[in-house]
Scaffold this motif. Sequence first.
Motif, PDB file in Angstrom:
ATOM      1  N   TYR A  94      45.971  30.211  30.673  1.00  0.00           N
ATOM      2  CA  TYR A  94      44.592  29.789  30.932  1.00  0.00           C
ATOM      3  C   TYR A  94      44.778  28.193  31.532  1.00  0.00           C
ATOM      4  CZ  TYR A  94      39.824  28.036  29.951  1.00  0.00           C
ATOM      5  OH  TYR A  94      38.692  27.542  30.236  1.00  0.00           O
ATOM      6  N   TYR A  95      45.609  27.599  30.807  1.00  0.00           N
ATOM      7  CA  TYR A  95      45.853  26.208  31.352  1.00  0.00           C
ATOM      8  C   TYR A  95      46.700  26.260  32.570  1.00  0.00           C
ATOM      9  CZ  TYR A  95      43.442  24.517  27.093  1.00  0.00           C
ATOM     10  OH  TYR A  95      42.664  24.387  26.217  1.00  0.00           O
ATOM     11  N   LEU A  96      47.778  27.251  32.701  1.00  0.00           N
ATOM     12  CA  LEU A  96      48.840  27.093  33.774  1.00  0.00           C
ATOM     13  C   LEU A  96      47.956  27.597  35.105  1.00  0.00           C
ATOM     14  CD1 LEU A  96      51.675  26.711  34.222  1.00  0.00           C
ATOM     15  CD2 LEU A  96      51.964  29.295  33.811  1.00  0.00           C
ATOM     16  N   SER A  97      47.135  28.644  34.975  1.00  0.00           N
ATOM     17  CA  SER A  97      46.675  29.195  36.313  1.00  0.00           C
ATOM     18  C   SER A  97      45.951  28.175  37.384  1.00  0.00           C
ATOM     19  CB  SER A  97      45.618  30.353  35.955  1.00  0.00           C
ATOM     20  OG  SER A  97      44.764  29.903  34.941  1.00  0.00           O
ATOM     21  N   PRO A  98      45.318  27.225  36.980  1.00  0.00           N
ATOM     22  CA  PRO A  98      44.891  25.983  37.884  1.00  0.00           C
ATOM     23  C   PRO A  98      46.036  25.637  38.749  1.00  0.00           C
ATOM     24  CG  PRO A  98      43.668  25.714  35.936  1.00  0.00           C
ATOM     25  CD  PRO A  98      44.783  26.765  35.697  1.00  0.00           C
ATOM     26  N   LEU A  99      47.211  25.270  37.777  1.00  0.00           N
ATOM     27  CA  LEU A  99      48.192  24.645  38.641  1.00  0.00           C
ATOM     28  C   LEU A  99      49.015  25.679  39.657  1.00  0.00           C
ATOM     29  CD1 LEU A  99      50.168  22.638  35.768  1.00  0.00           C
ATOM     30  CD2 LEU A  99      48.682  21.903  37.760  1.00  0.00           C
ATOM     31  N   LEU A 100      49.180  27.075  38.997  1.00  0.00           N
ATOM     32  CA  LEU A 100      49.510  28.109  40.013  1.00  0.00           C
ATOM     33  C   LEU A 100      48.809  28.107  41.467  1.00  0.00           C
ATOM     34  CD1 LEU A 100      50.316  30.851  37.422  1.00  0.00           C
ATOM     35  CD2 LEU A 100      51.912  29.348  38.853  1.00  0.00           C
TER      36      LEU A 100
ATOM     37  N   LEU B 257      47.297  25.373  42.513  1.00  0.00           N
ATOM     38  CA  LEU B 257      47.153  24.054  43.281  1.00  0.00           C
ATOM     39  C   LEU B 257      48.518  23.769  43.907  1.00  0.00           C
ATOM     40  CD1 LEU B 257      45.726  21.359  43.819  1.00  0.00           C
ATOM     41  CD2 LEU B 257      46.820  20.576  41.630  1.00  0.00           C
ATOM     42  N   VAL B 258      49.739  24.129  43.351  1.00  0.00           N
ATOM     43  CA  VAL B 258      50.881  23.920  43.574  1.00  0.00           C
ATOM     44  C   VAL B 258      51.169  24.531  44.956  1.00  0.00           C
ATOM     45  CG1 VAL B 258      53.321  23.996  43.171  1.00  0.00           C
ATOM     46  CG2 VAL B 258      51.692  23.314  41.379  1.00  0.00           C
ATOM     47  N   PRO B 259      51.033  25.903  45.101  1.00  0.00           N
ATOM     48  CA  PRO B 259      51.423  26.447  46.289  1.00  0.00           C
ATOM     49  C   PRO B 259      50.493  25.784  47.554  1.00  0.00           C
ATOM     50  CG  PRO B 259      50.809  28.102  44.845  1.00  0.00           C
ATOM     51  CD  PRO B 259      50.488  26.748  44.077  1.00  0.00           C
ATOM     52  N   SER B 260      49.366  25.506  47.251  1.00  0.00           N
ATOM     53  CA  SER B 260      48.425  24.836  48.476  1.00  0.00           C
ATOM     54  C   SER B 260      48.920  23.545  48.696  1.00  0.00           C
ATOM     55  CB  SER B 260      46.969  24.994  47.896  1.00  0.00           C
ATOM     56  OG  SER B 260      46.800  24.021  46.979  1.00  0.00           O
ATOM     57  N   LEU B 261      49.584  22.658  47.918  1.00  0.00           N
ATOM     58  CA  LEU B 261      50.182  21.505  48.371  1.00  0.00           C
ATOM     59  C   LEU B 261      51.498  21.624  48.963  1.00  0.00           C
ATOM     60  CD1 LEU B 261      49.261  19.213  45.204  1.00  0.00           C
ATOM     61  CD2 LEU B 261      47.829  19.773  47.582  1.00  0.00           C
ATOM     62  N   THR B 262      52.262  22.396  48.482  1.00  0.00           N
ATOM     63  CA  THR B 262      53.646  22.716  48.704  1.00  0.00           C
ATOM     64  C   THR B 262      53.802  23.236  50.254  1.00  0.00           C
ATOM     65  OG1 THR B 262      53.940  23.653  46.702  1.00  0.00           O
ATOM     66  CG2 THR B 262      55.822  23.904  48.151  1.00  0.00           C
ATOM     67  N   ALA B 263      52.616  24.108  50.569  1.00  0.00           N
ATOM     68  CA  ALA B 263      52.558  24.713  52.217  1.00  0.00           C
ATOM     69  C   ALA B 263      52.699  23.480  53.186  1.00  0.00           C
ATOM     70  CB  ALA B 263      51.334  25.405  52.308  1.00  0.00           C
TER      71      ALA B 263
ATOM     72  N   MET C 189      53.534  31.013  50.618  1.00  0.00           N
ATOM     73  CA  MET C 189      53.005  29.698  49.607  1.00  0.00           C
ATOM     74  C   MET C 189      51.393  30.294  49.587  1.00  0.00           C
ATOM     75  SD  MET C 189      54.804  27.868  48.373  1.00  0.00           S
ATOM     76  CE  MET C 189      56.369  28.313  48.397  1.00  0.00           C
ATOM     77  N   THR C 190      50.646  30.497  50.848  1.00  0.00           N
ATOM     78  CA  THR C 190      49.209  30.964  50.560  1.00  0.00           C
ATOM     79  C   THR C 190      48.941  31.833  49.654  1.00  0.00           C
ATOM     80  OG1 THR C 190      49.450  31.813  52.925  1.00  0.00           O
ATOM     81  CG2 THR C 190      48.491  29.712  52.661  1.00  0.00           C
ATOM     82  N   SER C 191      49.982  32.764  49.874  1.00  0.00           N
ATOM     83  CA  SER C 191      49.732  34.220  49.033  1.00  0.00           C
ATOM     84  C   SER C 191      49.911  33.991  47.578  1.00  0.00           C
ATOM     85  CB  SER C 191      50.999  35.266  49.384  1.00  0.00           C
ATOM     86  OG  SER C 191      50.608  35.348  50.912  1.00  0.00           O
ATOM     87  N   LEU C 192      50.883  33.137  47.086  1.00  0.00           N
ATOM     88  CA  LEU C 192      51.212  32.675  45.913  1.00  0.00           C
ATOM     89  C   LEU C 192      49.943  32.446  45.145  1.00  0.00           C
ATOM     90  CD1 LEU C 192      54.685  30.932  45.691  1.00  0.00           C
ATOM     91  CD2 LEU C 192      53.914  33.070  44.543  1.00  0.00           C
ATOM     92  N   GLY C 193      49.181  31.925  45.824  1.00  0.00           N
ATOM     93  CA  GLY C 193      47.800  31.317  45.144  1.00  0.00           C
ATOM     94  C   GLY C 193      47.028  32.316  44.501  1.00  0.00           C
ATOM     95  N   SER C 194      47.045  33.451  44.973  1.00  0.00           N
ATOM     96  CA  SER C 194      46.497  34.952  44.351  1.00  0.00           C
ATOM     97  C   SER C 194      46.626  34.870  43.017  1.00  0.00           C
ATOM     98  CB  SER C 194      46.490  36.065  45.286  1.00  0.00           C
ATOM     99  OG  SER C 194      47.741  36.373  45.181  1.00  0.00           O
ATOM    100  N   TYR C 195      48.163  34.387  42.548  1.00  0.00           N
ATOM    101  CA  TYR C 195      48.447  34.672  40.963  1.00  0.00           C
ATOM    102  C   TYR C 195      47.484  33.717  40.326  1.00  0.00           C
ATOM    103  CZ  TYR C 195      52.779  37.292  42.066  1.00  0.00           C
ATOM    104  OH  TYR C 195      53.559  38.413  42.381  1.00  0.00           O
ATOM    105  N   GLY C 196      47.300  32.372  40.804  1.00  0.00           N
ATOM    106  CA  GLY C 196      46.575  31.775  40.024  1.00  0.00           C
ATOM    107  C   GLY C 196      45.301  32.202  39.788  1.00  0.00           C
ATOM    108  N   VAL C 197      44.703  32.791  40.879  1.00  0.00           N
ATOM    109  CA  VAL C 197      43.262  33.464  40.743  1.00  0.00           C
ATOM    110  C   VAL C 197      43.291  34.476  39.897  1.00  0.00           C
ATOM    111  CG1 VAL C 197      41.344  34.616  42.196  1.00  0.00           C
ATOM    112  CG2 VAL C 197      42.557  32.593  43.114  1.00  0.00           C
ATOM    113  N   LEU C 198      44.357  35.489  39.769  1.00  0.00           N
ATOM    114  CA  LEU C 198      44.244  36.615  39.131  1.00  0.00           C
ATOM    115  C   LEU C 198      44.531  36.265  37.581  1.00  0.00           C
ATOM    116  CD1 LEU C 198      44.389  39.735  38.980  1.00  0.00           C
ATOM    117  CD2 LEU C 198      46.941  39.693  39.223  1.00  0.00           C
TER     118      LEU C 198
ATOM    119  N   MET D 267      38.484  19.047  34.169  1.00  0.00           N
ATOM    120  CA  MET D 267      39.564  18.610  35.037  1.00  0.00           C
ATOM    121  C   MET D 267      40.269  20.048  35.352  1.00  0.00           C
ATOM    122  SD  MET D 267      40.198  16.182  36.595  1.00  0.00           S
ATOM    123  CE  MET D 267      41.033  15.914  38.005  1.00  0.00           C
ATOM    124  N   LEU D 268      39.966  21.070  34.590  1.00  0.00           N
ATOM    125  CA  LEU D 268      40.591  22.151  34.927  1.00  0.00           C
ATOM    126  C   LEU D 268      39.892  22.753  36.205  1.00  0.00           C
ATOM    127  CD1 LEU D 268      41.542  23.721  31.643  1.00  0.00           C
ATOM    128  CD2 LEU D 268      43.271  22.985  33.212  1.00  0.00           C
TER     129      LEU D 268
END
Lengths: 417, 330
Positions: B73-79, B81-87, B112-121, B225-226
């Motif tokens: 729950y706390y990790l997924s926002p980061l999952l 955010l991080v790829p969207s910045l890394t790209a 990187m853009t595909s990794l974002g779907s993990y965060g959403v899921l 903030m999440l």
Amino acid sequence: MAKEHSYTINFGPQHPAAHGVLRLLITLEGETVQSIDPHIGLLHRGTEKLMEHKTYLQSGGYFDRFCYVSMMANEHAYVMALEKMLAIKVPERAEYIRVLFAEITRLMNHLIWLGAYGLDLGAMSVFLYCFRDRDDLLAMYEAASGARMHANYFRVGGVWRDLPHTMPKYQSSSWKSKKKLADLNADRQGSLLDFIESFIERFPGRIDDYETLLTDNRIWKQRTQGVGVVSKERAMSLGFTGHMLRSTGVAWDLRKTQPYSVYDKLTFDVPVGVNGDCYDRYIIRIAEMRESVKIMKQCVDWLREHPGPILADAPKVVPPSRDHMKDNMEAMIHHFKLHTEGFSLPRGEVYSAVEHPKGEFGVYIVSDGANMPYRIKVRAAGFPHLAAISELCKGHLLADVVTILSSLDIVLGEVDR
Amino acid sequence: MLMIFIYALCILIPLVVAVAYLTTLERKIIGYMQLRVGPNRVGFGGMLQPIADAIKFVTKELVYPEHADGLLYYLSPLLLLVPSLTAWAVIPFSESWVLADIDAGLLFVFAMTSLGSYGVLLAGWASNSKYAMLGSMRSCAQIISYEIAMGFALVGVILLADSLNLQKIVYAQAGGILHWNWLPLFPMFIVYWICAVAETNRAPFDVAEGESELVAGFHVEYSGMLFATFFIAEYANMIFISVFTSTLFFGGWLSPFEGIPYISTWFSWVPGIIWLAGKSSFFVFLYLWMRATFPRYRYDQLMMLGWKTLIPISLAWIPFISAMKLWGWV
């Protein structure tokens, strides 16, 4: 262990698309709707019971609050029921004013509906455009009755007062520039009828704007065509009225089929649909708005040329004039009696219905000869429409529930009463 | 090592500021499109609105739903955010400004853009809410199917540039506005843009959020903030896709007046990043414009559009563009 195929979700009463305080229990299989159980009553105020303890004059204000987006249409059904029972002849000018405001109300209702329908399907801008035009209509309400929403303008025997000769104007303030103020007051220079006329000229163009955004939009069509289809026979047996029935191709409009007021003297068409789906309901309502503008135009032209009384000559029911009251003791007493004790209806029962923007809105009164109704029942158009939601939505996706619910145009104020 | 850190900050800090002001800009632009004024109370004409928003988000309570999966729950926002910045690492901002000039740049962005779907899921799954679950399932299906069409659309770009390196892709488009990729790849560009909008979950493809049916979709249970993190990721993605589109189809940091006598020399002093920012702003505006205009697609229609229209179009265009390349027409 038995394998579960479906699950339920709770839709509302705080859901953004629940249109007030409706709660739906939706049984889903994946995203496909199996059944819907609407839970109503969260806005139940016991109005029908309250009116059994109020005189007929005091109950008028409750009718604004049934369907609170088409206020005067509700009042119309009520005053017509009382007039039928008392056998009062309403002056023709009052009838025209009533029809004028009934059509203004129809526009108001349809604009809110169109805006909310667009918003529910994600077309956010339509909502705000519709509210811009609705604001002008509210200004008409305000100029005539003094209230922007809960007008209580239709009275037994006519209307509360004649149309004003001046429109209220915006006052200057520190956040309105001179130019903005002049723009705002531009069409408020003349009488209320002038204001309505300028609206009549501008509004069809505005409808064209909405149609540009929606009617031929592919996404809009895909979202609404073939969704929530109901057949002609089924619509009739479910007790549908208004746009829900007309979308199936039945030209049932009480203004034509059981003409009341002065609708038989006016020319207008009744748009009907073919498929009975959400798209037809949208098209019908757009066409209805255009027809309403035509009716308004005819009323405005008639009212300009025919001054006259706006209240019936029925002293036992209609309050005496203000002037008369100031220097006439009997008139004063009469006024006092009328507004405390009220008037009595003869023993019997009466049903009167109008073509409310949402369908047939009926008022059924049973009188035991007293100054309060023995029983009063309101036939709300939205109730049978909402009752059919499970049937309409079965087999559709969750997103279609929102579309169908929105196309029904329910207002919980009249469903729950 | 330290220098890379400083370079990264040079990208990220302006990016976060841009994200903050994009939220205000969106409210302003859509406000004017809808006959409203938008935020105008905080600061001059609403200029401090993002700061007020940030203060509000930080001070709000973080609501934790009962029986939610704590870590995820706390990790997924980061999952998200991080790829969207890394790209952003591989984007060439001008002739010499590129943090990681790697050969597989385009592939990296794609990953990187595909990794974002993990965060959403995971956000939807961890929240223990049916609405969030529905939202994240929709989002996943959507991202996976639109990734395919998007990938095929980008094959054309790769074919024309003979490289996956973004800087080389930009150089391959040198020579003025008619040499940019949008012209030979026009249907691909349209397919790509539709996919990109769907990929970032923006209107009219915001079925994962689905405001009127799923309330807020996958982030319905998040607060404070999440919640803001999801939004920063979404807006950073929007800006990224706009910049990426300009790079692939509109010549990146190249001047639009290249090859035109006189005018190109008058504008030769303008740094490439200005051109890139200008082109990207147009696409950002397009996002907002679309949001203010279109109704939302239904989930199954969205999939239908992806699989039955966009993928066939991009598939058909690949042999066509290959043949053109083979015979030297482009």
